[in-house]
Design an enzyme around this catalytic site. Sequence first.
Site, PDB file in Angstrom:
ATOM      1  N   HIS A  97       0.841  -1.194   0.000  1.00 26.39           N
ATOM      2  CA  HIS A  97       0.000   0.000   0.000  1.00 26.39           C
ATOM      3  C   HIS A  97       0.875   1.243   0.000  1.00 26.39           C
ATOM      4  O   HIS A  97       1.823   1.328   0.786  1.00 26.39           O
ATOM      5  CB  HIS A  97      -0.898  -0.001   1.236  1.00 26.39           C
ATOM      6  CG  HIS A  97      -1.677   1.263   1.400  1.00 26.39           C
ATOM      7  ND1 HIS A  97      -2.422   1.804   0.374  1.00 26.39           N
ATOM      8  CD2 HIS A  97      -1.825   2.113   2.452  1.00 26.39           C
ATOM      9  CE1 HIS A  97      -2.994   2.920   0.798  1.00 26.39           C
ATOM     10  NE2 HIS A  97      -2.642   3.135   2.048  1.00 26.39           N
ATOM     11  N   HIS A  99       0.680   5.840  -0.940  1.00 26.34           N
ATOM     12  CA  HIS A  99      -0.036   7.019  -1.417  1.00 26.34           C
ATOM     13  C   HIS A  99       0.841   7.697  -2.474  1.00 26.34           C
ATOM     14  O   HIS A  99       0.951   8.930  -2.483  1.00 26.34           O
ATOM     15  CB  HIS A  99      -0.304   8.002  -0.280  1.00 26.34           C
ATOM     16  CG  HIS A  99      -1.072   7.426   0.869  1.00 26.34           C
ATOM     17  ND1 HIS A  99      -1.004   7.933   2.148  1.00 26.34           N
ATOM     18  CD2 HIS A  99      -1.947   6.384   0.921  1.00 26.34           C
ATOM     19  CE1 HIS A  99      -1.803   7.229   2.944  1.00 26.34           C
ATOM     20  NE2 HIS A  99      -2.366   6.279   2.230  1.00 26.34           N
ATOM     21  N   ASP A 122       1.878  -4.375 -20.781  1.00 29.50           N
ATOM     22  CA  ASP A 122       2.735  -5.466 -20.298  1.00 29.50           C
ATOM     23  C   ASP A 122       2.384  -5.845 -18.857  1.00 29.50           C
ATOM     24  O   ASP A 122       2.162  -7.008 -18.540  1.00 29.50           O
ATOM     25  CB  ASP A 122       4.209  -5.013 -20.278  1.00 29.50           C
ATOM     26  CG  ASP A 122       4.839  -4.903 -21.648  1.00 29.50           C
ATOM     27  OD1 ASP A 122       4.256  -5.407 -22.624  1.00 29.50           O
ATOM     28  OD2 ASP A 122       5.930  -4.297 -21.725  1.00 29.50           O
ATOM     29  N   HIS A 162      -7.964   7.807  -1.831  1.00 24.47           N
ATOM     30  CA  HIS A 162      -7.036   7.248  -0.856  1.00 24.47           C
ATOM     31  C   HIS A 162      -5.659   6.969  -1.461  1.00 24.47           C
ATOM     32  O   HIS A 162      -4.727   7.760  -1.241  1.00 24.47           O
ATOM     33  CB  HIS A 162      -7.671   5.990  -0.247  1.00 24.47           C
ATOM     34  CG  HIS A 162      -6.835   5.384   0.844  1.00 24.47           C
ATOM     35  ND1 HIS A 162      -7.241   4.318   1.589  1.00 24.47           N
ATOM     36  CD2 HIS A 162      -5.591   5.686   1.289  1.00 24.47           C
ATOM     37  CE1 HIS A 162      -6.301   4.001   2.464  1.00 24.47           C
ATOM     38  NE2 HIS A 162      -5.294   4.815   2.293  1.00 24.47           N
ATOM     39  N   TYR A 216       8.542 -12.981 -21.659  1.00 31.99           N
ATOM     40  CA  TYR A 216       9.580 -12.003 -21.346  1.00 31.99           C
ATOM     41  C   TYR A 216      10.429 -12.427 -20.144  1.00 31.99           C
ATOM     42  O   TYR A 216       9.952 -13.087 -19.227  1.00 31.99           O
ATOM     43  CB  TYR A 216       8.896 -10.662 -21.045  1.00 31.99           C
ATOM     44  CG  TYR A 216       9.826  -9.561 -20.594  1.00 31.99           C
ATOM     45  CD1 TYR A 216      10.551  -8.822 -21.521  1.00 31.99           C
ATOM     46  CD2 TYR A 216       9.958  -9.266 -19.256  1.00 31.99           C
ATOM     47  CE1 TYR A 216      11.387  -7.806 -21.096  1.00 31.99           C
ATOM     48  CE2 TYR A 216      10.792  -8.247 -18.816  1.00 31.99           C
ATOM     49  CZ  TYR A 216      11.506  -7.533 -19.753  1.00 31.99           C
ATOM     50  OH  TYR A 216      12.338  -6.531 -19.333  1.00 31.99           O
TER      51      TYR A 216
HETATM   52 ZN   LIG Z   1      -3.378   4.715   3.113  1.00 33.59          ZN
END
Ligand SMILES: [Zn+2]
Length: 221
Positions: A97, A99, A122, A162, A216
């Site tokens: 995760h 930002h 790709d 978010h 690839y």
């Molecule tokens: Zn967050």
Amino acid sequence: MSEVIAALRQTVSSLHGELTRYGLVAWTSGNVSARVPGQELLVIKPSGVSYDDLAPANMIVCDLDGVVVEGDLSPSSDTAAHAYVYRAMPEVGGVVHTHSTYATAWAARGEAIPCHLTAQADEFGGEIPIGPFALIGGDDIGKGIVATLSGHRSPAVLMRNHGVFTIGKDARAAVKAAVMCEDVARTAHLARALGQPLPMAQADVDSLYDRYQNVYGQSGR
Ligand SMILES: [Zn+2]
């Protein structure tokens, strides 16, 4: 068992260095986790600890309900979302995760990133989708990630208002998806800022995706 967890503590700790190396995170935001193969456990970063102070010894081991099994600190505040993904998607071995700036700008507008680049075809096989708005805490973020990415080629979702969540067969693959998501988002933003990016034929997107995913790179990678 403890050797596997010790190795994953090392892996997850060092992969956090990739988030800072590629400029995907500010202060203590962002997190990487890995599933412990064959066990109902995950390894994730502690909450609110400076990236400079992350080390294998302070990674947190949780069960797949987000309950701490090993570790003295609180786990990342996003642990519930990671745990939900592992419960719902058995093929996923890593979750990230961030930002990251450009990708999160698309999330702020609630706009999926259309596929105008071969690199995006790709890696993502088409658009990078938008997930629903969800408040942190509980299962809502996890549900939104799983609902958006299940059956989708993209390993990245832009959660509305978010930021980015990515999945992979392992934590390294999820980190790669987070790096490539930001790279594509930046180029797409610049292209859009100066004009209208040109469309790609779906057949070409499909062909690029198939080649990259199946041919690839080094064999056995
Ligand atoms: Zn967050």
